[in-house]
Every structure is written in C-alpha cells, then in structure tokens.
Design a protein around this motif. Sequence first.
Motif, PDB file in Angstrom:
ATOM      1  N   ASP A 185      55.676  18.874  84.787  1.00 51.60           N
ATOM      2  CA  ASP A 185      55.895  19.158  83.361  1.00 51.60           C
ATOM      3  C   ASP A 185      55.864  17.826  82.607  1.00 51.60           C
ATOM      4  OD1 ASP A 185      58.791  18.078  83.007  1.00 51.60           O
ATOM      5  OD2 ASP A 185      58.937  19.404  84.729  1.00 51.60           O
ATOM      6  N   PRO A 186      55.609  17.852  81.299  1.00 51.37           N
ATOM      7  CA  PRO A 186      55.387  16.601  80.565  1.00 51.37           C
ATOM      8  C   PRO A 186      56.612  15.715  80.483  1.00 51.37           C
ATOM      9  CG  PRO A 186      55.391  18.483  79.069  1.00 51.37           C
ATOM     10  CD  PRO A 186      55.359  19.037  80.447  1.00 51.37           C
ATOM     11  N   GLY A 190      56.111  12.851  77.791  1.00 50.42           N
ATOM     12  CA  GLY A 190      54.907  13.611  77.495  1.00 50.42           C
ATOM     13  C   GLY A 190      53.745  13.286  78.416  1.00 50.42           C
ATOM     14  N   HIS A 191      53.987  12.463  79.454  1.00 48.49           N
ATOM     15  CA  HIS A 191      52.900  12.002  80.323  1.00 48.49           C
ATOM     16  C   HIS A 191      53.026  12.497  81.764  1.00 48.49           C
ATOM     17  CE1 HIS A 191      50.817   9.530  77.416  1.00 48.49           C
ATOM     18  NE2 HIS A 191      51.940   8.910  77.088  1.00 48.49           N
ATOM     19  N   TYR A 192      53.827  13.516  82.009  1.00 51.08           N
ATOM     20  CA  TYR A 192      53.918  14.130  83.329  1.00 51.08           C
ATOM     21  C   TYR A 192      54.286  13.116  84.417  1.00 51.08           C
ATOM     22  CZ  TYR A 192      51.742  18.126  81.064  1.00 51.08           C
ATOM     23  OH  TYR A 192      51.471  19.189  80.226  1.00 51.08           O
ATOM     24  N   THR A 223      49.477  11.391  83.257  1.00 57.11           N
ATOM     25  CA  THR A 223      48.444  11.364  82.212  1.00 57.11           C
ATOM     26  C   THR A 223      48.540  10.110  81.357  1.00 57.11           C
ATOM     27  OG1 THR A 223      49.857  12.612  80.682  1.00 57.11           O
ATOM     28  CG2 THR A 223      48.371  13.879  82.097  1.00 57.11           C
ATOM     29  N   VAL A 257      46.859  18.115  84.193  1.00 58.75           N
ATOM     30  CA  VAL A 257      48.204  18.053  84.754  1.00 58.75           C
ATOM     31  C   VAL A 257      48.124  17.627  86.225  1.00 58.75           C
ATOM     32  CG1 VAL A 257      50.259  19.413  85.326  1.00 58.75           C
ATOM     33  CG2 VAL A 257      49.031  19.822  83.172  1.00 58.75           C
TER      34      VAL A 257
END
Length: 379
Positions: A185-186, A190-192, A223, A257
């Motif tokens: 999940d991020p 927000g970058h997993y 990411t 992802v």
Amino acid sequence: MYRSIRTTFALFAVVGLTACGGQAGAEAKGSDEGKGAPNDTAKGGAAKGQQAPAQPARQFAFGNSAAEAQQCLQRRQARLDSAASALQADSAAKRPGAGKNPLFAKEQKWYPQMPQFMDGSILPCNRFVVYYGNPNSTRMGALGEYPREEMLSRLRRQADAWTQADPSTPVIPGLHLIAVVAQGDPGPSGHYRAQMRDQQVDSIYQMAKSINGVLFIDVQVGTDDIRNIMPRFEEFLKRPDIHFAVDPEFYMRGGVVPGRRIGTMYAADINWVMDQLTRIVRENNLPPKVLIIHRFTRGMVPDVENVRLRPEVQLVMHMDGWGAPWLKYDSYRDYIVRHPAQFTGWKNFYHNDTKKGDPLTTPQDLLQLWPEPLYIQYQ
C-alpha cells in the motif's frame, strides 16, 4: 522469464515496521548534528593564504592493500585460466553443469577489466558471509527470524563453515539490513515503501560490530527514486564498515505497485549510486565501498554493460533467487556469469530453497562455481 526462481516478496511482511514517511522530520536526510557552517577547510580545501592540510592516511579495519588486492585477482584469474585450459584440452571430459563450467566463464571474459585497486579493498581477497532481513519481521530473513544472540551464533557458525571450506579466503561476517521495505500500500510517503528510523539502523550496526562484522544497508525503492532515498543514509555511509545495496526487484516504474511485476534498475541508476559512494569515499578518506545489486532475471538490470567501474566502489552482482540447486545454477550462469560486472554473489534461502525437499547448497557446492561468489547471503 524468471520461472519459479524469485525472491519472497517483502510486501505486507514487516509487522510493526516504523515508517518514516510523513512523520515529523523523519523523512529528512541524515542528522545534521555536529555540522557547522560550511567553509573552505570543511570542503577539503584551505583558507586563503594557507596550504591545504594533508589528509591522514586511510585507515581500514577490513580489506587489503591495493597491491594485495591485485595479487588476489591475479591468482583468481590464473586459477580460472588453468581450469578452462585443462577442460578445453581434454575433448573427452564431460562438460560441467551450468555455473560450474570454467571454459564458459572464460569465454564470457571473466574476470572483467577492473580499475586500479585502492588500499582497503575488501574484494577479491576476502569473502562476505551475511544474514539478510529486517528485525521487525520473522518472514523476511534470518536477521529477523531468530532472537539476537541465537541469530548471531548461527551466523558465526555459518561463517566458520565457509572458513573451513576455503581456508585461503578470509571470511568477513555481516548483517544485511532491509532498511527501506517495499509495501503493498502507498503508506504516508505515497511511494509503497517504509523506512526504518536511524535508531533502528544503528542498533543493527552495533550488532554487526559486536561480531567484528560489517553492515549492508539495503533499499527497496518502491515507486520512488533511488536519488530521493539514498541521501537519507549518507551519515551512515560515512562509516568505513557500512556498505550499500539496492534491490531492482522492487524498483518500480510507471507507478506499478510492488509485487505486481519484477522491477528494473538501469545502469544509469547504478552509476548514480556509485557516483555518490565515490564522493563519500573521497570526502571522508574512506576505504572503498561495496555495492550489492540483486539480480535473478535479465530485465532487472538490462544494460549492466553500461555500468562504469571505479576504484572507490566494488560492485557485486548478486544472484538472488530461490529454487532447486539446478535451477539456481542455471540462473547464476544466465544472469550473472553471462553478464560480467565485477564480482559475484549468491543467496541461499534456508526455507524456500528446501521447501520441496531439495538440499541447501553448501560452501563446497558453491566453491565449484566459476567465478567463485565472494558475497554469500543467507535469508
């Protein structure tokens, strides 16, 4: 195609991992404690009218002199050349299996042309034997699977097994810490991916020091971009016994992802990391850094021939996949030997390699590989 030989995804595996992303100041680069205002002398220069002070002699607890490293490489090259010549001269001899054929390694131009060695070079005179994982997860490797003292005791025994199998190559034990872990999940960033706090990283470093070993800081980018993450660990990398690693499996492109497909790290990314390590070595008068790049498919590092070697960094292309021994030997041949970088590594999975009844490869097994791996990792 990577068939069944792939690493166990770290996704969702780190229970209780403290993520740095989004928490007050935790995503900042290494601590600024002790840093003063910049001046010419701090940058390695001298104030006007003064002669630049000579740097102190480079100190190294591990490694060898440049001359010794060169001699070790020459001996390894001579052994490979001799084995390849003997096999070529005997037309009736059965050709060894994948990864164990010295003639094939010679045809692939092992060992590749290398830059001049620096004092303090650990490779190729020594061999690393390390435990991999994260202390917050029992599922990501031996480093987190066992209590501290049991884990360190197991590592010592594993290192001793390598010393007994190859007395001519000193063993340096180490801990390989996944300090940035890919997530499903991020998360706050927000970058997993989730990052360990400095205090946690330092605690593993102290464990490594307690057995006279080294620490490898491993990054799973998610990411994000390695250019955003690596500076976070610069203060640690200023220590002479801390090295670096990146796992292309979790270097995701286009917002994919982690876990949906195998990631990719290009030579431009590796060169950037090596540039940063080179700068750190030069600015802090350190011995060379070792850089580990994981690989078990061609697409993980599709253009390794464009990597630029330099004296300040010793590159290990690490065969990181699980499966039956024959499958791993195939992968070593196809993704490591066929694409010479500088030095080679091998990973053993205590559980995944053996879950179908196959034996774990032993030091004696792996010493039959050409070239011999000088970085051995246990997960």
